[in-house]
Write a protein that holds these residues in place. Sequence first.
Motif, PDB file in Angstrom:
ATOM      1  N   UNK A  42       0.835  -1.199   0.000  1.00  0.00           N
ATOM      2  CA  UNK A  42       0.000   0.000   0.000  1.00  0.00           C
ATOM      3  C   UNK A  42       0.875   1.256   0.000  1.00  0.00           C
ATOM      4  N   UNK A  43       0.523   2.207  -0.839  1.00  0.00           N
ATOM      5  CA  UNK A  43       1.212   3.489  -0.875  1.00  0.00           C
ATOM      6  C   UNK A  43       0.960   4.240   0.431  1.00  0.00           C
ATOM      7  N   UNK A  44      -0.284   4.146   0.929  1.00  0.00           N
ATOM      8  CA  UNK A  44      -0.642   4.787   2.191  1.00  0.00           C
ATOM      9  C   UNK A  44      -1.309   3.758   3.097  1.00  0.00           C
ATOM     10  N   UNK A  45      -0.506   3.035   3.888  1.00  0.00           N
ATOM     11  CA  UNK A  45      -1.090   2.074   4.837  1.00  0.00           C
ATOM     12  C   UNK A  45      -2.046   2.793   5.782  1.00  0.00           C
ATOM     13  N   UNK A  46      -2.981   2.032   6.355  1.00  0.00           N
ATOM     14  CA  UNK A  46      -3.963   2.650   7.237  1.00  0.00           C
ATOM     15  C   UNK A  46      -4.445   1.658   8.290  1.00  0.00           C
ATOM     16  N   UNK A  47      -5.017   2.210   9.350  1.00  0.00           N
ATOM     17  CA  UNK A  47      -5.624   1.392  10.406  1.00  0.00           C
ATOM     18  C   UNK A  47      -7.012   0.981   9.931  1.00  0.00           C
ATOM     19  N   UNK A  48      -7.283  -0.313   9.951  1.00  0.00           N
ATOM     20  CA  UNK A  48      -8.572  -0.823   9.488  1.00  0.00           C
ATOM     21  C   UNK A  48      -9.637  -0.596  10.559  1.00  0.00           C
ATOM     22  N   UNK A  49     -10.842  -0.244  10.088  1.00  0.00           N
ATOM     23  CA  UNK A  49     -11.973  -0.030  10.981  1.00  0.00           C
ATOM     24  C   UNK A  49     -13.132  -0.962  10.649  1.00  0.00           C
ATOM     25  N   UNK A  50     -12.859  -2.065   9.937  1.00  0.00           N
ATOM     26  CA  UNK A  50     -13.951  -2.907   9.444  1.00  0.00           C
ATOM     27  C   UNK A  50     -14.668  -3.674  10.552  1.00  0.00           C
ATOM     28  N   UNK A  51     -13.979  -3.981  11.638  1.00  0.00           N
ATOM     29  CA  UNK A  51     -14.606  -4.678  12.751  1.00  0.00           C
ATOM     30  C   UNK A  51     -14.852  -6.162  12.523  1.00  0.00           C
ATOM     31  N   UNK A  52     -14.339  -6.718  11.429  1.00  0.00           N
ATOM     32  CA  UNK A  52     -14.528  -8.137  11.125  1.00  0.00           C
ATOM     33  C   UNK A  52     -13.728  -9.010  12.092  1.00  0.00           C
ATOM     34  N   UNK A  55      -4.016  -3.384  10.682  1.00  0.00           N
ATOM     35  CA  UNK A  55      -3.196  -2.492   9.869  1.00  0.00           C
ATOM     36  C   UNK A  55      -3.185  -3.032   8.450  1.00  0.00           C
ATOM     37  N   UNK A  56      -3.594  -2.222   7.487  1.00  0.00           N
ATOM     38  CA  UNK A  56      -3.622  -2.648   6.095  1.00  0.00           C
ATOM     39  C   UNK A  56      -2.423  -2.012   5.404  1.00  0.00           C
ATOM     40  N   UNK A  57      -1.459  -2.864   5.071  1.00  0.00           N
ATOM     41  CA  UNK A  57      -0.211  -2.404   4.453  1.00  0.00           C
ATOM     42  C   UNK A  57       0.035  -3.062   3.104  1.00  0.00           C
ATOM     43  N   UNK A  58      -0.738  -4.120   2.781  1.00  0.00           N
ATOM     44  CA  UNK A  58      -0.565  -4.839   1.531  1.00  0.00           C
ATOM     45  C   UNK A  58      -0.117  -6.271   1.762  1.00  0.00           C
ATOM     46  N   UNK A  59      -0.246  -7.067   0.725  1.00  0.00           N
ATOM     47  CA  UNK A  59       0.068  -8.498   0.757  1.00  0.00           C
ATOM     48  C   UNK A  59       1.475  -8.766   1.272  1.00  0.00           C
TER      49      UNK A  59
END
Length: 173
Positions: free
Chosen positions: A118-128, A134-138
Amino acid sequence: MGERWCAGISRLVGVLREAGEYRLVVTQPVAAGACLFTIGGEVTGTPTRYTVQVGAGEHIDVPPDCGNDEVQDLFSWRFMNHSCEPTVEIRGRKVFSVRAIGPWQEITFNYNTTEYEMVEPFACRCGAASCQEQIRGFRFLPAAERERLRPWLAGHLLSILDSELDDRHVVGH
């Protein structure tokens, strides 16, 4: 519904703006396995926070001269948000439902199934239950999560996963 909807953005989807955020939703019930639309746009080698990776070094982006109305009408895929337990998967450039989706439910995909980094990683808020937080990529996923995502991985990431598996088998012999 099937393949005929895969020519571009269909009447099955709409962009909603709620609390200052955009999201893509279905406008009528969609069966599991339905092709909702094809991701259109320009192929670029430069990823951004808004592109979708469709191959090794290949990303789809909205043409630079598009206004907001045109993006919403012609490139509404741009408003698909992330979820660790998504409603759709991307195969090549086509978007398929992974389960039945009810009217006005959000169309989400797991960014880790298409984006190597990910160009811009982010904190996930999906709640699953399976949330990665943290979504940073594969590239940054643990081996067990990479394997769990195997059925939904884009071809370029599946090749990486298979190559890593082959490398482990060669080392083990």
